[in-house]
Design a protein around this motif. Structure first.
Motif, PDB file in Angstrom:
ATOM      1  N   LEU A 141       0.831  -1.205   0.000  1.00 11.48           N
ATOM      2  CA  LEU A 141       0.000   0.000   0.000  1.00 11.48           C
ATOM      3  C   LEU A 141       0.865   1.255   0.000  1.00 11.48           C
ATOM      4  O   LEU A 141       0.524   2.245  -0.650  1.00 11.48           O
ATOM      5  CB  LEU A 141      -0.926   0.000   1.220  1.00 11.48           C
ATOM      6  N   LYS A 142       1.972   1.216   0.705  1.00  9.29           N
ATOM      7  CA  LYS A 142       2.880   2.365   0.715  1.00  9.29           C
ATOM      8  C   LYS A 142       3.449   2.616  -0.674  1.00  9.29           C
ATOM      9  O   LYS A 142       3.635   3.770  -1.084  1.00  9.29           O
ATOM     10  CB  LYS A 142       4.014   2.137   1.717  1.00  9.29           C
ATOM     11  N   GLU A 143       3.719   1.550  -1.410  1.00 13.49           N
ATOM     12  CA  GLU A 143       4.280   1.708  -2.748  1.00 13.49           C
ATOM     13  C   GLU A 143       3.221   2.039  -3.796  1.00 13.49           C
ATOM     14  O   GLU A 143       3.557   2.395  -4.923  1.00 13.49           O
ATOM     15  CB  GLU A 143       5.062   0.456  -3.149  1.00 13.49           C
ATOM     16  N   ASP A 144       1.945   1.944  -3.420  1.00  9.67           N
ATOM     17  CA  ASP A 144       0.866   2.344  -4.333  1.00  9.67           C
ATOM     18  C   ASP A 144      -0.142   3.164  -3.524  1.00  9.67           C
ATOM     19  O   ASP A 144      -1.160   2.651  -3.064  1.00  9.67           O
ATOM     20  CB  ASP A 144       0.193   1.118  -4.959  1.00  9.67           C
ATOM     21  N   PRO A 145       0.129   4.467  -3.323  1.00  9.25           N
ATOM     22  CA  PRO A 145      -0.748   5.290  -2.472  1.00  9.25           C
ATOM     23  C   PRO A 145      -2.194   5.345  -2.950  1.00  9.25           C
ATOM     24  O   PRO A 145      -3.103   5.507  -2.129  1.00  9.25           O
ATOM     25  CB  PRO A 145      -0.087   6.673  -2.523  1.00  9.25           C
ATOM     26  N   ALA A 146      -2.426   5.222  -4.245  1.00 11.58           N
ATOM     27  CA  ALA A 146      -3.807   5.238  -4.735  1.00 11.58           C
ATOM     28  C   ALA A 146      -4.564   4.009  -4.230  1.00 11.58           C
ATOM     29  O   ALA A 146      -5.741   4.101  -3.856  1.00 11.58           O
ATOM     30  CB  ALA A 146      -3.821   5.290  -6.265  1.00 11.58           C
ATOM     31  N   GLY A 165       1.477  10.229   3.375  1.00 14.81           N
ATOM     32  CA  GLY A 165       2.589   9.817   4.227  1.00 14.81           C
ATOM     33  C   GLY A 165       2.234   8.534   4.951  1.00 14.81           C
ATOM     34  O   GLY A 165       1.101   8.358   5.414  1.00 14.81           O
ATOM     35  N   LEU A 166       3.174   7.604   5.021  1.00 18.18           N
ATOM     36  CA  LEU A 166       2.962   6.346   5.741  1.00 18.18           C
ATOM     37  C   LEU A 166       4.306   5.893   6.280  1.00 18.18           C
ATOM     38  O   LEU A 166       5.233   5.630   5.519  1.00 18.18           O
ATOM     39  CB  LEU A 166       2.350   5.287   4.809  1.00 18.18           C
ATOM     40  N   GLU A 167       4.388   5.821   7.596  1.00 14.52           N
ATOM     41  CA  GLU A 167       5.607   5.370   8.257  1.00 14.52           C
ATOM     42  C   GLU A 167       5.266   4.227   9.209  1.00 14.52           C
ATOM     43  O   GLU A 167       4.208   4.247   9.858  1.00 14.52           O
ATOM     44  CB  GLU A 167       6.264   6.503   9.047  1.00 14.52           C
ATOM     45  N   ILE A 168       6.140   3.245   9.320  1.00 11.87           N
ATOM     46  CA  ILE A 168       5.936   2.155  10.260  1.00 11.87           C
ATOM     47  C   ILE A 168       6.850   2.335  11.459  1.00 11.87           C
ATOM     48  O   ILE A 168       7.932   2.921  11.358  1.00 11.87           O
ATOM     49  CB  ILE A 168       6.179   0.779   9.597  1.00 11.87           C
ATOM     50  N   GLU A 169       6.399   1.820  12.606  1.00  6.64           N
ATOM     51  CA  GLU A 169       7.162   1.922  13.857  1.00  6.64           C
ATOM     52  C   GLU A 169       7.673   3.351  14.036  1.00  6.64           C
ATOM     53  O   GLU A 169       8.851   3.620  14.189  1.00  6.64           O
ATOM     54  CB  GLU A 169       8.319   0.911  13.863  1.00  6.64           C
ATOM     55  N   TYR A 170       6.716   4.268  14.053  1.00  7.05           N
ATOM     56  CA  TYR A 170       7.068   5.680  14.032  1.00  7.05           C
ATOM     57  C   TYR A 170       7.127   6.268  15.435  1.00  7.05           C
ATOM     58  O   TYR A 170       6.236   6.064  16.254  1.00  7.05           O
ATOM     59  CB  TYR A 170       6.060   6.484  13.203  1.00  7.05           C
ATOM     60  N   ALA A 171       8.170   7.015  15.696  1.00  9.10           N
ATOM     61  CA  ALA A 171       8.300   7.833  16.891  1.00  9.10           C
ATOM     62  C   ALA A 171       9.066   9.080  16.499  1.00  9.10           C
ATOM     63  O   ALA A 171       9.920   9.028  15.606  1.00  9.10           O
ATOM     64  CB  ALA A 171       9.029   7.087  18.006  1.00  9.10           C
TER      65      ALA A 171
END
Length: 395
Positions: A141-146, A165-171
């Motif tokens: 999904l991150k590589e295809d935002p649509a 914007g999409l981040e994993i394990e974000y701080a």
């Protein structure tokens, strides 16, 4: 690293052994000894029961019968070094076999390069890892935002025009400027909608439970100030101090602080642009549309920094859990009871997300991704026969 797989998703070849999980004529040994099928599936965790035991067994079965990997690994030495069918052999872990797509392996490697946040041993080697699940779910999904926008529109029942914007394990990189503790978000997502940008924090559970780590948020002046300015929680209510709701409250508080602080929003969006590659799969038309949305949002956020007309709606928290897990919805219910705006809390089974991925797929690749996720994490049917044999043998 996927050289043994015939297609980009890492799906097994037609020669992968016994995809139904059983051999013709296999039956429980009358002496109570494990059959050859069970021996190949590998050892399970002694004393484990319920949905966690069933998930572990299915992942062990998946290793042997879908990935076609005869060897299994063991827990780390400090955890006893116990052999476990749901852990990959180190060679297979190093080859990226815990990831369902090349996109997932890329996201894992990118996140590792970004710094501390993912456990390299569990994420690459433990088939039951929630971090690996998060990466496997979100990387495509991150590589295809649509596609991400279509999936989340249906899941959240709102019209999302872009995922910027999409981040994993974000701080936040500088925790001292925020709430000052070690809380991090499984995923932190910025949504673009017709009514303006919205924030979304994901909490994803697989075989694990909510964290037992308990922080006294009511004694933290930063949480106190956030509760006062947003009115989202009454930190003098004993229910907000209870252990079951602590993790969800901290995650929601961190997301809210990030979202309502204009300088935080601007810095995060700038990072999204700075980290965007100049070539590769994220440089197609869908990604260019998302980049324009990010540019517009950065401009709006910068213009509004320090003013009173910036985005004020707190972010939503979405909890995703295995559909057979009965404890996660109960914990969500307890947190909803202490949240003054319960509409900011959503919960869904993992099957809901994967079903939305399948329903909104617009290519054979996307449909394959959704199907592979269902086989890996949700459809226990093919391993049922071996599971029943295990239960009889283990009783």
């Amino acid at each position: 690293m996927f050289e043994t797989a015939p297609d980009p998703t890492g799906r097994p070849s037609e020669t992968a052994p016994h995809p139904t999980g059983s051999r013709p004529g296999a039956a429980p040994d009358p002496t109570g000894r494990p059959s050859e099928v069970l021996r190949e599936i590998g050892p399970q965790a002694p004393g484990e029961s319920g949905v966690r035991a069933r998930i572990r067994f299915h992942q062990s079965w998946y290793r042997r019968h879908i990935l076609g990997l005869p060897r299994y690994g063991s827990t780390e030495p400090h955890s006893g070094g116990r052999a476990m069918g749901s852990i990959l052999h180190p060679d297979d872990a190093a080859a990226g076999r815990n990831f369902t797509t090349p996109a997932a392996e890329r996201l894992y490697l990118d996140r590792r390069r970004a710094g501390w946040g993912v456990d390299p041993v569990r994420c690459t080697g433990y088939l039951t890892s929630s971090q690996a699940l998060t990466i496997n779910l979100l990387a495509p999904l991150k590589e295809d935002p649509a596609w991400a926008a279509r999936v989340l529109s249906g899941l959240l029942d709102r019209e999302i025009t872009a995922v910027s914007g999409l981040e994993i394990e974000y701080a936040p990189r500088r925790r001292s400027l925020h709430l000052g503790d070690m809380t991090r978000l499984d995923a932190w997502i910025r949504l673009e909608t017709g009514s303006g940008p919205q924030g979304l924090a994901l909490e994803i559970k697989y075989a694990d439970r909510f964290s037992s780590r308990h922080l006294r948020v009511a004694e933290n002046p930063r949480y106190r100030e956030l509760a006062r300015t947003t009115g989202l929680w009454d930190l003098d209510d004993e229910r907000t101090r209870s252990r079951p709701v602590n993790q969800l409250l901290r995650c929601h508080a961190l997301a809210t602080h990030l979202w309502l602080d204009p300088s935080s929003a601007e810095a995060w969006l700038a990072e999204q642009l700075a980290e965007r590659p100049t070539n590769g799969p994220m440089n197609g038309p869908a990604d260019r549309r998302t980049e324009r949305a990010v540019d517009r949002t950065v401009d709006r956020t910068a213009d509004r920094a320090g003013s009173d007309d910036g985005p004020k709606t707190p972010p939503t928290v979405l909890v995703l859990h295995h559909p057979d897990d009965r404890s996660a919805p109960k914990t969500v219910g307890l947190y909803r009871d202490v949240l003054t705006r319960p509409e900011l809390l959503k919960v869904s089974g993992l099957d809901g997300l994967v079903s939305r991925m399948a329903a909104t797929a617009d290519s054979a690749y996307q449909r394959t991704v959704a199907q592979d996720l269902r086989i890996r994490y949700l459809d226990h049917g093919p391993s049922d026969e071996s599971w029943e044999e295990h239960r009889i043998t283990d009783s």
